[in-house]
Design an enzyme around this catalytic site. Structure first.
Site, PDB file in Angstrom:
ATOM      1  N   GLY A 175      42.729  33.133  35.651  1.00 41.21           N
ATOM      2  CA  GLY A 175      42.975  33.961  34.465  1.00 41.21           C
ATOM      3  C   GLY A 175      42.039  35.157  34.400  1.00 41.21           C
ATOM      4  O   GLY A 175      41.447  35.550  35.408  1.00 41.21           O
ATOM      5  N   ALA A 176      41.932  35.750  33.185  1.00 37.25           N
ATOM      6  CA  ALA A 176      41.209  37.023  33.013  1.00 37.25           C
ATOM      7  C   ALA A 176      41.763  38.025  34.041  1.00 37.25           C
ATOM      8  O   ALA A 176      41.031  38.641  34.819  1.00 37.25           O
ATOM      9  CB  ALA A 176      39.703  36.854  33.152  1.00 37.25           C
ATOM     10  N   LEU A 177      43.076  38.161  34.010  1.00 36.88           N
ATOM     11  CA  LEU A 177      43.782  38.868  35.082  1.00 36.88           C
ATOM     12  C   LEU A 177      43.515  40.374  35.069  1.00 36.88           C
ATOM     13  O   LEU A 177      43.432  40.996  34.019  1.00 36.88           O
ATOM     14  CB  LEU A 177      45.290  38.620  34.955  1.00 36.88           C
ATOM     15  CG  LEU A 177      45.724  37.154  34.990  1.00 36.88           C
ATOM     16  CD1 LEU A 177      47.251  37.058  34.937  1.00 36.88           C
ATOM     17  CD2 LEU A 177      45.178  36.426  36.211  1.00 36.88           C
ATOM     18  N   HIS A 178      43.372  40.934  36.267  1.00 33.47           N
ATOM     19  CA  HIS A 178      43.216  42.380  36.451  1.00 33.47           C
ATOM     20  C   HIS A 178      44.226  42.832  37.511  1.00 33.47           C
ATOM     21  O   HIS A 178      45.025  42.011  38.000  1.00 33.47           O
ATOM     22  CB  HIS A 178      41.775  42.729  36.847  1.00 33.47           C
ATOM     23  CG  HIS A 178      41.251  41.913  38.002  1.00 33.47           C
ATOM     24  ND1 HIS A 178      41.750  42.022  39.269  1.00 33.47           N
ATOM     25  CD2 HIS A 178      40.285  40.956  38.055  1.00 33.47           C
ATOM     26  CE1 HIS A 178      41.107  41.197  40.073  1.00 33.47           C
ATOM     27  NE2 HIS A 178      40.216  40.522  39.364  1.00 33.47           N
ATOM     28  N   GLY A 204      44.029  43.381  40.550  1.00 30.35           N
ATOM     29  CA  GLY A 204      43.967  42.629  41.808  1.00 30.35           C
ATOM     30  C   GLY A 204      44.900  41.427  41.762  1.00 30.35           C
ATOM     31  O   GLY A 204      45.695  41.190  42.687  1.00 30.35           O
ATOM     32  N   HIS A 205      44.800  40.667  40.666  1.00 32.94           N
ATOM     33  CA  HIS A 205      45.690  39.506  40.522  1.00 32.94           C
ATOM     34  C   HIS A 205      47.163  39.952  40.499  1.00 32.94           C
ATOM     35  O   HIS A 205      48.026  39.329  41.119  1.00 32.94           O
ATOM     36  CB  HIS A 205      45.402  38.785  39.208  1.00 32.94           C
ATOM     37  CG  HIS A 205      44.029  38.195  39.099  1.00 32.94           C
ATOM     38  ND1 HIS A 205      43.086  38.675  38.226  1.00 32.94           N
ATOM     39  CD2 HIS A 205      43.440  37.159  39.744  1.00 32.94           C
ATOM     40  CE1 HIS A 205      41.980  37.962  38.320  1.00 32.94           C
ATOM     41  NE2 HIS A 205      42.162  37.033  39.238  1.00 32.94           N
TER      42      HIS A 205
HETATM   43  P1  AMP Z   1      40.369  34.115  40.609  1.00 35.18           P
HETATM   44  O1  AMP Z   1      41.133  34.203  39.333  1.00 35.18           O
HETATM   45  O2  AMP Z   1      39.099  34.887  40.608  1.00 35.18           O
HETATM   46  O3  AMP Z   1      40.222  32.698  41.095  1.00 35.18           O
HETATM   47  O4  AMP Z   1      41.262  34.845  41.689  1.00 35.18           O
HETATM   48  C1  AMP Z   1      42.606  34.481  41.887  1.00 35.18           C
HETATM   49  C2  AMP Z   1      43.107  35.156  43.139  1.00 35.18           C
HETATM   50  O5  AMP Z   1      43.003  36.570  42.970  1.00 35.18           O
HETATM   51  C3  AMP Z   1      42.266  34.795  44.378  1.00 35.18           C
HETATM   52  O6  AMP Z   1      43.158  34.635  45.484  1.00 35.18           O
HETATM   53  C4  AMP Z   1      41.397  36.009  44.533  1.00 35.18           C
HETATM   54  O7  AMP Z   1      40.974  36.211  45.864  1.00 35.18           O
HETATM   55  C5  AMP Z   1      42.315  37.117  44.074  1.00 35.18           C
HETATM   56  N1  AMP Z   1      41.553  38.301  43.682  1.00 35.18           N
HETATM   57  C6  AMP Z   1      40.496  38.370  42.841  1.00 35.18           C
HETATM   58  N2  AMP Z   1      40.021  39.627  42.783  1.00 35.18           N
HETATM   59  C7  AMP Z   1      40.788  40.375  43.608  1.00 35.18           C
HETATM   60  C8  AMP Z   1      40.806  41.756  43.998  1.00 35.18           C
HETATM   61  N3  AMP Z   1      39.903  42.620  43.511  1.00 35.18           N
HETATM   62  N4  AMP Z   1      41.741  42.177  44.872  1.00 35.18           N
HETATM   63  C9  AMP Z   1      42.651  41.300  45.390  1.00 35.18           C
HETATM   64  N5  AMP Z   1      42.688  39.991  45.066  1.00 35.18           N
HETATM   65  C10 AMP Z   1      41.773  39.523  44.190  1.00 35.18           C
END
Ligand code: AMP
Length: 296
Positions: free
Chosen positions: A37-40, A42-43
Site C-alpha cells: 500500500g501507500a501506492l505511488h 512506481g506501484h
Molecule cells: P512495496 O509496497 O514497497 O512492498 O512494493 C510493492 C512492489 O512495488 C514491489 O515489487 C516493489 O519493488 C515495487 N516498487 C516499489 N517502489 C518502486 C519504484 N520506485 N519503481 C518500481 N517499482 C517499485
C-alpha cells in the site's frame, strides 16, 4: 471524461479464490502485483504492466508483519487505503484489490516458513534477519491464493525480485516473474512509500544514493571493470548518509560477491539511513539506464 468506477476491495480469501477461479474459467489470464500500500507511480506502473499481460490483475495491499523485524517500522508504515483505491481506480484496467487480514494470511497455529538460501544471506539479509523469509512466505501464500500466470515486481527491491524468481523456479510454481524498472523522481531519488518520512534536509541528502549509482553507472559505461574502482565511485557520495548498511557490486543473478574484475551485467546496490528512515536503491549495470535519467 468518464468517472472511474470505485473499487471495493475483497478482504476474504474464499471470495478472492472465487473471483480468480471465475476469471480462469472464462479463459482470462490472471496477473498479480503484491504491495504494502501507500501506492505511488512506481506501484501503478507495475499494475499497468501486469494489465498488458493479463485480462485481470489482482493487487494485494497487505503490510506483512513477518517481514518486519523487532524495532523496524511495521507500526508506522503508512496505511492509506482510501487513497490507494482511488489511485487504482484511475489505472483504467480490470483490477481486483485484495486486502486480507493478518489472521487470514497466518491462520492460528501458523508454523510454516519459506526460506531461500544463499541469496537471502547477502546485501539486506544480515541487516534484516528474517526479512526475506517473511517475504518468500507471504509471496508464496499469495501465489497459492491468486493463482496468477504472471506476477510483476519492482527492480527497486532487486534482491526481493531475485529471491522470488529463485523461489518460483525451485518450488515449480508455474508463474512468470517479471521485473519492472525503477521509477524515480525527476532528480533521481527512487520513488518509495518511505520517502514521505524524510525531512526536507534529509530528502536533499538522500540524493547521495542516486548520485553514487549514477557515478558507478558512468564509470561502467566508460569501460571501467575493476571492482575496487567501481566500488569507490559508488561509495564516494555516500558519506552524506547518516549510516550505510552496504554499498556493493554483486553478481546480478546470484547476488554473490564478485572478483577483482566485474562482468558485463552486475548490480550496484546501496542501503543506508537518513534519520530513522532506511532507504535502498540499486542499478543493474549493463541493463538499467543511469538513475539520473528519469525512467518516467
Ligand atoms: P512495496 O509496497 O514497497 O512492498 O512494493 C510493492 C512492489 O512495488 C514491489 O515489487 C516493489 O519493488 C515495487 N516498487 C516499489 N517502489 C518502486 C519504484 N520506485 N519503481 C518500481 N517499482 C517499485
Amino acid at each position: 471524461m468518464v468517472a472511474p468506477v470505485p473499487i471495493h476491495p475483497i478482504t476474504d480469501t474464499t471470495a478472492l479464490r472465487a473471483r480468480t477461479d471465475r476469471a480462469r474459467q472464462d479463459g482470462q489470464r490472471v496477473g498479480f502485483v503484491p504491495t504494502m500500500g501507500a501506492l505511488h507511480e512506481g506501484h501503478l506502473a507495475l499494475v499497468a504492466h501486469a494489465a498488458e499481460r493479463a485480462e485481470l490483475v489482482v493487487v494485494s495491499i497487505f503490510v506483512n508483519p513477518t517481514q518486519f523485524g523487532p524495532g523496524e517500522d511495521f507500526e508506522r508504515y503508512p496505511r492509506t487505503l482510501d487513497a490507494d483505491l482511488a489511485r487504482l481506480a484511475q489505472v483504467g484496467a480490470p483490477v481486483v484489490v485484495f486486502t486480507p487480514s493478518a489472521r487470514d494470511m497466518y491462520p492460528p497455529g501458523d508454523d510454516t516458513r519459506v526460506s531461500v538460501g544463499a541469496m537471502s544471506q547477502v546485501l539486506c539479509g544480515p541487516h534484516r534477519p528474517g526479512h526475506f523469509e517473511g517475504v518468500a512466505t507471504v509471496v508464496s501464500k499469495f501465489f497459492n491464493l491468486v493463482g496468477p500466470c504472471v506476477a510483476v515486481f519492482g527492480k527497486k527491491d532487486y534482491q526481493q525480485l531475485q529471491i522470488v524468481r529463485r523461489m518460483a523456479l525451485d518450488l515449480l510454481m508455474p508463474i512468470e516473474v517479471i521485473g519492472h524498472p525503477t521509477l524515480r523522481e525527476a532528480d533521481g531519488l527512487a520513488k518509495s512509500s518511505r520517502n514521505r518520512f524524510l525531512a526536507p534536509a534529509d530528502r536533499q541528502r538522500a540524493l547521495a544514493i542516486s548520485t553514487g549509482l549514477a557515478a558507478v553507472h558512468a564509470a561502467f559505461s566508460a569501460g571501467e571493470r575493476r571492482l575496487a574502482v567501481l566500488t569507490a565511485a559508488l561509495r564516494a557520495p555516500l558519506s552524506q548518509l547518516d549510516s550505510l548498511d552496504y554499498a556493493l557490486l554483486s553478481d546480478a543473478d546470484s547476488l554473490q560477491p564478485l572478483d577483482e574484475r566485474v562482468g558485463e551485467r552486475v548490480v550496484a546496490a546501496v542501503a543506508g539511513r537518513l534519520g530513522s528512515t532506511r532507504l535502498i536503491d540499486n542499478v543493474v549495470l549493463g541493463e538499467d539506464p543511469s538513475p539520473h535519467v528519469s525512467s518516467r
